[in-house]
Design a protein around this motif. Structure first.
Motif, PDB file in Angstrom:
ATOM      1  N   TYR A  62      -1.494  -9.805   8.666  1.00  0.00           N
ATOM      2  CA  TYR A  62      -2.515  -9.887   9.962  1.00  0.00           C
ATOM      3  C   TYR A  62      -1.790  -9.130  11.276  1.00  0.00           C
ATOM      4  O   TYR A  62      -2.479  -8.219  11.849  1.00  0.00           O
ATOM      5  CB  TYR A  62      -2.858 -11.382  10.370  1.00  0.00           C
ATOM      6  N   CYS A  63      -0.577  -9.335  11.241  1.00  0.00           N
ATOM      7  CA  CYS A  63       0.058  -8.641  12.397  1.00  0.00           C
ATOM      8  C   CYS A  63       0.450  -7.069  12.059  1.00  0.00           C
ATOM      9  O   CYS A  63       0.316  -6.264  13.087  1.00  0.00           O
ATOM     10  CB  CYS A  63       1.676  -9.261  12.590  1.00  0.00           C
ATOM     11  N   MET A  64       0.606  -6.724  10.658  1.00  0.00           N
ATOM     12  CA  MET A  64       0.277  -5.561  10.321  1.00  0.00           C
ATOM     13  C   MET A  64      -0.723  -4.680  10.607  1.00  0.00           C
ATOM     14  O   MET A  64      -0.849  -3.475  11.198  1.00  0.00           O
ATOM     15  CB  MET A  64       0.590  -5.466   8.711  1.00  0.00           C
ATOM     16  N   ILE A  65      -1.994  -5.370  10.468  1.00  0.00           N
ATOM     17  CA  ILE A  65      -3.279  -4.901  10.800  1.00  0.00           C
ATOM     18  C   ILE A  65      -3.305  -4.455  12.040  1.00  0.00           C
ATOM     19  O   ILE A  65      -3.785  -3.326  12.712  1.00  0.00           O
ATOM     20  CB  ILE A  65      -4.485  -5.494  10.259  1.00  0.00           C
ATOM     21  N   ILE A  66      -3.080  -5.337  13.055  1.00  0.00           N
ATOM     22  CA  ILE A  66      -2.885  -5.175  14.604  1.00  0.00           C
ATOM     23  C   ILE A  66      -1.980  -4.130  14.706  1.00  0.00           C
ATOM     24  O   ILE A  66      -2.474  -3.405  15.815  1.00  0.00           O
ATOM     25  CB  ILE A  66      -2.397  -6.711  15.158  1.00  0.00           C
ATOM     26  N   TYR A  67      -0.786  -4.118  14.458  1.00  0.00           N
ATOM     27  CA  TYR A  67       0.015  -2.880  14.626  1.00  0.00           C
ATOM     28  C   TYR A  67      -0.478  -1.550  14.223  1.00  0.00           C
ATOM     29  O   TYR A  67      -0.381  -0.482  14.867  1.00  0.00           O
ATOM     30  CB  TYR A  67       1.311  -3.279  14.107  1.00  0.00           C
ATOM     31  N   LEU A  68      -1.130  -1.558  13.066  1.00  0.00           N
ATOM     32  CA  LEU A  68      -1.701  -0.247  12.731  1.00  0.00           C
ATOM     33  C   LEU A  68      -2.838   0.227  13.637  1.00  0.00           C
ATOM     34  O   LEU A  68      -3.155   1.422  13.645  1.00  0.00           O
ATOM     35  CB  LEU A  68      -2.266  -0.661  11.278  1.00  0.00           C
TER      36      LEU A  68
END
Length: 306
Positions: free
Chosen positions: A182-188
């Protein structure tokens, strides 16, 4: 009914024309505000009100005042649940730097990067119930991979979900898997919005690696970091489904958190104490609001300084 008939009266038509810019946004927001008030705000106040009663959810309510809250102070199960929630929150924050690292790794144009993105995105798509089952099998002695690894290391087959020392950490690891995604998607999303000219200017000035990350990329990722921080803290405080699937609060209540203890007291066959469960819910709400208010206050402070 057409537009002309709607505003056929001169007074209504003139009022609409004079205030159209102010009234139109309110009309668009009204359905969402009503839904939020009915299904979020009103239940919060109802929970606070119920917490002042002894009530089984069916019969008449008996006024209890602050008794439910004073009983929490003397309840060891409540303090165990609160301690586990704090452990969840502290370790769940690891999802933010790990999600950032995964996003930076995936934010490049190389052969097969879409396959890697799909693999990293997969934990976010599947249900928390499926995640709980996967990790329950992973931890299970006799069939799971983890006990085989510990036995190969000479530690024997450790049943982490049946050990009070390890069970909370084992469930947190299971929760971190989708939370990192989830955090990866936000940072992407944040990395895709970084100004390319600032990156090029920093490269011309000799910025590379960690210096580029610290002084150029991270400042532009502040909004993404704020969102990741808020959703991670909320996810840690309202953790319920993984505990329900993997441990049911056991062994001996050692893996309970406040949300699961609230469910046990208010809705399970062992409880039906709606007032006591509502008091636990109010405490959880206060803790959540304190953290979120702190984050919002810090965000406004950063915006003013900027």
């Amino acid at each position: 009914m057409n537009r002309a008939s709607t505003f056929s009266k001169p007074g209504v038509s003139s009022i609409w024309r004079r205030n159209q810019r102010r009234l139109a946004p309110l009309l668009f927001l009204a359905p969402g505000v009503v839904m939020f008030a009915v299904y979020v705000v009103l239940p919060i106040f109802q929970s606070v009100w119920i917490s002042f009663f002894h009530w089984d959810g069916m019969g008449p309510k008996d006024w209890a005042g602050l008794t439910n809250y004073t009983d929490l102070y003397d309840d060891p199960a409540f303090w165990t649940s609160l301690k586990n929630n704090l452990i969840w929150m502290a370790l769940y924050l690891l999802a933010i730097p790990l999600g950032l690292a995964a996003a930076i790794f995936l934010n490049q144009n190389v052969t097969g990067i879409r396959i890697y993105k799909s693999l990293f995105f997969f934990p976010f798509v599947i249900s928390q119930v499926v995640v709980g089952l996967i990790f329950s099998w992973f931890y299970a002695p006799g069939i799971g991979l983890l006990p085989e690894i510990t036995e190969w290391l000479g530690l024997g087959q450790i049943a982490v979900l049946a050990d009070e020392r390890y069970v909370t950490y084992a469930v947190i690891v299971a929760g971190l898997w989708p939370q990192i995604a989830y955090c990866m998607i936000i940072y992407l999303t944040g990395l895709n919005n970084i100004a390319a000219d600032q990156i090029e200017a920093a490269r011309l000035d000799g910025a590379r690696g960690l210096r580029m990350l610290r002084y150029v990329i991270l400042p532009q990722l502040r909004p993404a970091t704020f969102i990741a921080l808020v959703v991670t803290v909320i996810g840690a405080l309202r953790s319920f489904d993984l505990i329900s699937i993997m441990t049911s609060g056991g062994p001996y209540g050692s893996s309970r958190v406040l949300s699961y203890y609230m469910y046990e007291q208010a809705l399970s066959e062992y409880g039906y104490q709606m007032g006591y469960g509502a008091a636990i819910a109010v405490v959880l709400l206060v803790i959540m609001m304190l953290f979120i208010s702190g984050f919002v206050w810090r965000m406004f402070g950063d915006e003013k300084e900027g």
